[in-house]
Design an enzyme around this catalytic site. Structure first.
Site, PDB file in Angstrom:
ATOM      1  N   ASN A   1       0.858  -1.182   0.000  1.00 19.14           N
ATOM      2  CA  ASN A   1       0.000   0.000   0.000  1.00 19.14           C
ATOM      3  C   ASN A   1       0.895   1.233   0.000  1.00 19.14           C
ATOM      4  OD1 ASN A   1      -1.856   1.994   0.483  1.00 19.14           O
ATOM      5  ND2 ASN A   1      -2.497   1.258   2.497  1.00 19.14           N
ATOM      6  N   PHE A   2       0.974   1.880  -1.159  1.00 16.57           N
ATOM      7  CA  PHE A   2       1.862   3.050  -1.276  1.00 16.57           C
ATOM      8  C   PHE A   2       1.307   4.281  -0.553  1.00 16.57           C
ATOM      9  CE2 PHE A   2       4.393   2.036  -5.470  1.00 16.57           C
ATOM     10  CZ  PHE A   2       4.933   0.927  -4.849  1.00 16.57           C
ATOM     11  N   LYS A   3       0.016   4.274  -0.252  1.00 12.70           N
ATOM     12  CA  LYS A   3      -0.625   5.434   0.396  1.00 12.70           C
ATOM     13  C   LYS A   3      -0.329   6.702  -0.434  1.00 12.70           C
ATOM     14  CE  LYS A   3      -0.227   3.019   4.735  1.00 12.70           C
ATOM     15  NZ  LYS A   3      -0.222   3.071   6.174  1.00 12.70           N
TER      16      LYS A   3
ATOM     17  N   HIS B   1      -9.890   0.937   4.991  1.00 12.30           N
ATOM     18  CA  HIS B   1      -8.565   1.141   5.592  1.00 12.30           C
ATOM     19  C   HIS B   1      -8.671   2.121   6.769  1.00 12.30           C
ATOM     20  CE1 HIS B   1      -4.430   2.375   6.203  1.00 12.30           C
ATOM     21  NE2 HIS B   1      -4.109   1.207   5.677  1.00 12.30           N
TER      22      HIS B   1
ATOM     23  N   GLU C   1      -6.871   4.485   7.787  1.00 12.40           N
ATOM     24  CA  GLU C   1      -6.633   5.906   7.520  1.00 12.40           C
ATOM     25  C   GLU C   1      -7.866   6.553   6.905  1.00 12.40           C
ATOM     26  OE1 GLU C   1      -2.927   5.296   5.513  1.00 12.40           O
ATOM     27  OE2 GLU C   1      -2.016   4.813   7.448  1.00 12.40           O
TER      28      GLU C   1
ATOM     29  N   GLU D   1      -5.726  -5.099  10.669  1.00  9.61           N
ATOM     30  CA  GLU D   1      -4.666  -4.110  10.855  1.00  9.61           C
ATOM     31  C   GLU D   1      -4.960  -3.267  12.087  1.00  9.61           C
ATOM     32  OE1 GLU D   1      -2.656  -3.031   6.914  1.00  9.61           O
ATOM     33  OE2 GLU D   1      -4.524  -1.907   6.951  1.00  9.61           O
TER      34      GLU D   1
ATOM     35  N   GLY E   1       1.950   2.222  10.694  1.00  5.07           N
ATOM     36  CA  GLY E   1       2.872   3.342  10.498  1.00  5.07           C
ATOM     37  C   GLY E   1       3.564   3.796  11.771  1.00  5.07           C
TER      38      GLY E   1
ATOM     39  N   SER F   1       2.985  -2.255  10.420  1.00  2.03           N
ATOM     40  CA  SER F   1       4.435  -2.278  10.628  1.00  2.03           C
ATOM     41  C   SER F   1       5.094  -3.620  10.293  1.00  2.03           C
ATOM     42  CB  SER F   1       4.789  -1.846  12.058  1.00  2.03           C
ATOM     43  OG  SER F   1       4.355  -0.510  12.277  1.00  2.03           O
TER      44      SER F   1
HETATM   45  P1  PGA Z   1       2.436   0.187   7.738  1.00  4.18           P
HETATM   46  O1  PGA Z   1       1.003   0.363   7.029  1.00  4.18           O
HETATM   47  O2  PGA Z   1       3.051  -1.058   7.184  1.00  4.18           O
HETATM   48  O3  PGA Z   1       3.183   1.430   7.406  1.00  4.18           O
HETATM   49  O4  PGA Z   1       2.163   0.048   9.202  1.00  4.18           O
HETATM   50  C1  PGA Z   1       0.175  -0.747   6.836  1.00  4.18           C
HETATM   51  C2  PGA Z   1      -1.126  -0.325   6.195  1.00  4.18           C
HETATM   52  O5  PGA Z   1      -1.583   0.785   6.473  1.00  4.18           O
HETATM   53  O6  PGA Z   1      -1.716  -1.064   5.393  1.00  4.18           O
END
Ligand code: PGA
Length: 233
Positions: free
Chosen positions: A6-8, A88, A90, A157, A163, A193
């Site tokens: 996931n590049f976000k 997700h 976020e 998650e 993150g 993470s």
């Molecule tokens: P992260 O993000 O690996 O930076 O914790 C995971 C995600 O949001 O899918």
């Protein structure tokens, strides 16, 4: 195994193109049969010369229309995108998506045959209350979601692990995935993470069918190293 990146809000059109080219070469060279999925930013969508699956980090539940700033089915179709992340953390916690909106997206994209990586996860204060509170919170995130949809993948998650560099312990992931497995037949991923140093222990958890990786996937070497580790299991 499913290994998703996931590049976000990272990578440009140019750097995504280079990443996919290098990744494609790596996958062929090492004869990788894991399913690798890349979720680039919308601006980087393209018809890449590769079999690597591209997914959408988000889209609106319409074919097209007047929804400023959003993209819909028509824009995804142009690039043959048939995989999407929904729910997700976020989007839930930073962009304010409610369960009602999330379930509308789920309904629309499942009706259109998309593979859906549906994300769930509890915040820290819920985790601190123990596993019963965690499961109660997680099951609510399945309100109005068809858990029997045949193209469903669920990504567990924990919000506090995304993150932050904090990974849930193997015991926490194992217990949570086992309890999800009681009701969910779909593949179960872990995210939060995941990195080179911990992917091995995570992928060996009994009910873990893969990982959704953010930060550690943005650099090609680290992502390829994780795929190599997965191949040894
Ligand atoms: P992260 O993000 O690996 O930076 O914790 C995971 C995600 O949001 O899918």
């Amino acid at each position: 195994m499913i290994i998703a990146a996931n590049f976000k809000t990272n990578h440009t059109r140019k750097s995504t193109k280079e990443f996919i080219k290098e990744l494609d070469y790596f996958l062929r060279l090492h004869d990788i049969d894991d399913t690798v999925v890349i979720f680039p930013p919308n601006t980087a969508y393209d018809n890449f010369d590769t079999d690597i699956k591209l997914g959408a980090q988000n889209a609106y539940h319409v074919e097209k229309g007047s929804f400023t700033g959003e993209i819909g089915l028509e824009q995804l179709n142009e690039f043959g995108i048939k995989t999407i992340l929904i729910g997700h953390s976020e989007r839930r916690h930073i962009l304010g998506e409610t369960q009602e909106l999330i379930s509308k997206k789920f309904k629309f994209f499942s009706k259109n045959g998309f593979e859906i990586i549906y994300c769930i996860g509890e915040p820290k204060e819920i985790r601190e209350q123990g596993i019963e509170a965690v499961m109660e919170y997680l099951w609510k995130q399945f309100d109005n979601i068809d858990i029997n949809y045949d193209r469903l993948i669920v990504a567990y998650e924990p919000v506090w692990a995304i993150g932050t560099g904090l990974t849930a312990t193997v015991t926490q992931i194992d217990e949570t995935l086992n309890l999800l497995r009681d009701r969910i037949k779909a593949p179960l991923l872990y995210g939060g993470s995941v990195k080179v140093a911990n992917i091995k222990e995570i992928l060996t958890i009994r009910n873990c069918n893969g990982v959704l990786v953010g930060t550690a996937s943005w650099e090609i070497k680290s992502f390829c190293d994780m795929i190599s580790i997965s191949k040894t299991l």
